[in-house]
Write a protein that holds these residues in place. Structure first.
Motif, PDB file in Angstrom:
ATOM      1  N   LEU A  12     -20.066   1.701 -54.987  1.00  0.00           N
ATOM      2  CA  LEU A  12     -19.539   2.934 -55.556  1.00  0.00           C
ATOM      3  C   LEU A  12     -19.938   3.062 -57.023  1.00  0.00           C
ATOM      4  CD1 LEU A  12     -15.810   3.453 -54.527  1.00  0.00           C
ATOM      5  CD2 LEU A  12     -17.812   4.748 -53.794  1.00  0.00           C
ATOM      6  N   GLY A  13     -20.190   4.298 -57.452  1.00  0.00           N
ATOM      7  CA  GLY A  13     -20.401   4.576 -58.866  1.00  0.00           C
ATOM      8  C   GLY A  13     -19.568   5.798 -59.214  1.00  0.00           C
ATOM      9  N   LEU A  14     -19.668   6.260 -60.444  1.00  0.00           N
ATOM     10  CA  LEU A  14     -18.986   7.502 -60.796  1.00  0.00           C
ATOM     11  C   LEU A  14     -19.909   8.349 -61.665  1.00  0.00           C
ATOM     12  CD1 LEU A  14     -15.408   8.317 -61.216  1.00  0.00           C
ATOM     13  CD2 LEU A  14     -16.904   9.097 -63.062  1.00  0.00           C
ATOM     14  N   GLY A  68     -14.878   1.280 -64.515  1.00  0.00           N
ATOM     15  CA  GLY A  68     -16.218   0.700 -64.648  1.00  0.00           C
ATOM     16  C   GLY A  68     -17.169   1.608 -65.421  1.00  0.00           C
ATOM     17  N   PRO A  69     -18.412   1.214 -65.498  1.00  0.00           N
ATOM     18  CA  PRO A  69     -19.434   2.049 -66.130  1.00  0.00           C
ATOM     19  C   PRO A  69     -19.597   3.365 -65.363  1.00  0.00           C
ATOM     20  CG  PRO A  69     -20.289  -0.153 -65.655  1.00  0.00           C
ATOM     21  CD  PRO A  69     -18.981  -0.040 -64.960  1.00  0.00           C
ATOM     22  N   PHE A  70     -19.952   4.404 -66.066  1.00  0.00           N
ATOM     23  CA  PHE A  70     -20.145   5.704 -65.397  1.00  0.00           C
ATOM     24  C   PHE A  70     -21.369   6.391 -65.989  1.00  0.00           C
ATOM     25  CE2 PHE A  70     -18.727   8.723 -68.668  1.00  0.00           C
ATOM     26  CZ  PHE A  70     -18.102   7.852 -69.556  1.00  0.00           C
ATOM     27  N   LYS A 109     -17.998   1.999 -70.325  1.00  0.00           N
ATOM     28  CA  LYS A 109     -19.420   2.033 -70.641  1.00  0.00           C
ATOM     29  C   LYS A 109     -20.050   3.304 -70.050  1.00  0.00           C
ATOM     30  CE  LYS A 109     -23.528  -0.807 -70.240  1.00  0.00           C
ATOM     31  NZ  LYS A 109     -24.168  -1.794 -69.397  1.00  0.00           N
ATOM     32  N   ALA A 110     -20.667   4.101 -70.916  1.00  0.00           N
ATOM     33  CA  ALA A 110     -21.235   5.371 -70.459  1.00  0.00           C
ATOM     34  C   ALA A 110     -22.754   5.341 -70.513  1.00  0.00           C
ATOM     35  CB  ALA A 110     -20.730   6.497 -71.359  1.00  0.00           C
ATOM     36  N   ALA A 251     -26.516   5.136 -63.820  1.00  0.00           N
ATOM     37  CA  ALA A 251     -25.565   4.207 -64.459  1.00  0.00           C
ATOM     38  C   ALA A 251     -25.439   2.944 -63.612  1.00  0.00           C
ATOM     39  CB  ALA A 251     -24.209   4.877 -64.624  1.00  0.00           C
ATOM     40  N   GLY A 252     -25.464   3.113 -62.295  1.00  0.00           N
ATOM     41  CA  GLY A 252     -25.355   1.957 -61.397  1.00  0.00           C
ATOM     42  C   GLY A 252     -26.569   1.060 -61.505  1.00  0.00           C
TER      43      GLY A 252
END
Ligand code: BGC
Length: 255
Positions: A12-14, A68-70, A109-110, A251-252
């Motif tokens: 999963l990511g965002l 998490g990072p996005f 973290k962006a 980002a992932g």
């Protein structure tokens, strides 16, 4: 939700898509290239200063309980986290290290990326140009014209082909979908503008495929007959989710 938490065995990511009128975000299934939850849209604050926008980005992350990072898109040049131009956004973004600002304001973290670049990556990874190994140009037609150049699966960032000078004009002021609306152009007349624009671009880059995104890609059948190019043109497949998906993917890949 944490980074890369397994969800039915998928990573999963965002992704968040910052636009002139709305800021949209959702968790993304990075293996399928699909949203993993309903997206949340919050109207873009006015004036859309970096601080005000970062605040809304934080609200979206909180809503999805995402730590998490996005990834996040922005409709201007983004060079190593710094927003360098502001054709259709508040001028206070110029020269701002918006990526650091997003990190500081949200505590996550962006990764900040140009909106068309994010859409282009998503279309090549999962959409209309899936698996294409040649030269793909993704052109988004909206308020402005965005461009993503992906060669052999690799993005060449910030190509900004919407701002080519054409017949003495900034190309997007003549051929973007906003020009069609503003001037109340028929599909045929707008198609002639697109022909002029895409022929210019194809003579510069000789792409193998042009993917057209933006809201008007849903009406592809209406205007496509009036556009003459040597390069095949196809409509985007991920439509208004492409930016979210592409930002989350990038980002992932970085984290
Ligand atoms: C901006 C690009 C952006 C495009 C689509 C243009 O005016 O310069 O950075 O990708 O609009 O939003």
């Amino acid at each position: 939700m944490t980074k890369k938490k397994k969800h039915h065995d998928h990573r999963l990511g965002l992704g968040i898509d910052i636009g002139g009128s709305g800021i949209k975000g959702a968790p993304v299934d990075l293996d399928k290239g699909k949203l993993a939850d309903d997206r949340l849209r919050i109207p873009t604050p006015q004036p859309s200063t970096p601080e005000a926008v970062a605040e809304v980005v934080g609200q979206i992350l909180d809503h999805f309980e995402w730590d998490g990072p996005f990834g996040c898109t922005f409709p201007a040049v983004v060079q190593h986290g710094v927003t360098q131009t502001a054709a259709n956004v508040d001028p206070s973004w110029i020269g701002c290290n918006a990526q650091d600002l997003l990190r500081g304001k949200t505590g996550r973290k962006a990764l900040l990326v140009n909106d068309a670049d994010a859409a282009g990556v998503a279309e090549v990874e999962f959409g209309a140009a899936k698996g294409h190994r040649g030269t793909v140009l993704v052109s988004t037609l909206g308020t402005g014209i965005g461009s993503a150049l992906v060669i052999g699966g690799r993005l060449v960032p910030n190509t900004e082909l919407g701002h080519l000078e054409l017949d003495g004009h900034d190309a997007e002021s003549r051929a973007a979908d906003s020009a069609r609306e503003r001037e109340d152009l028929s599909w045929e007349d707008w198609g002639a503008r697109l022909t002029r624009y895409f022929q210019h671009v194809e003579n510069l880059l000789w792409p193998d495929l042009i993917v057209v995104g933006g809201g008007v890609s849903k009406k592809f059948a209406r205007w496509q007959p009036y556009v003459e190019t040597r390069t095949p043109i196809v409509p985007a497949e991920l439509l208004n989710e492409a930016g979210i998906i592409g930002a989350a993917l990038l980002a992932g890949a970085e984290s």
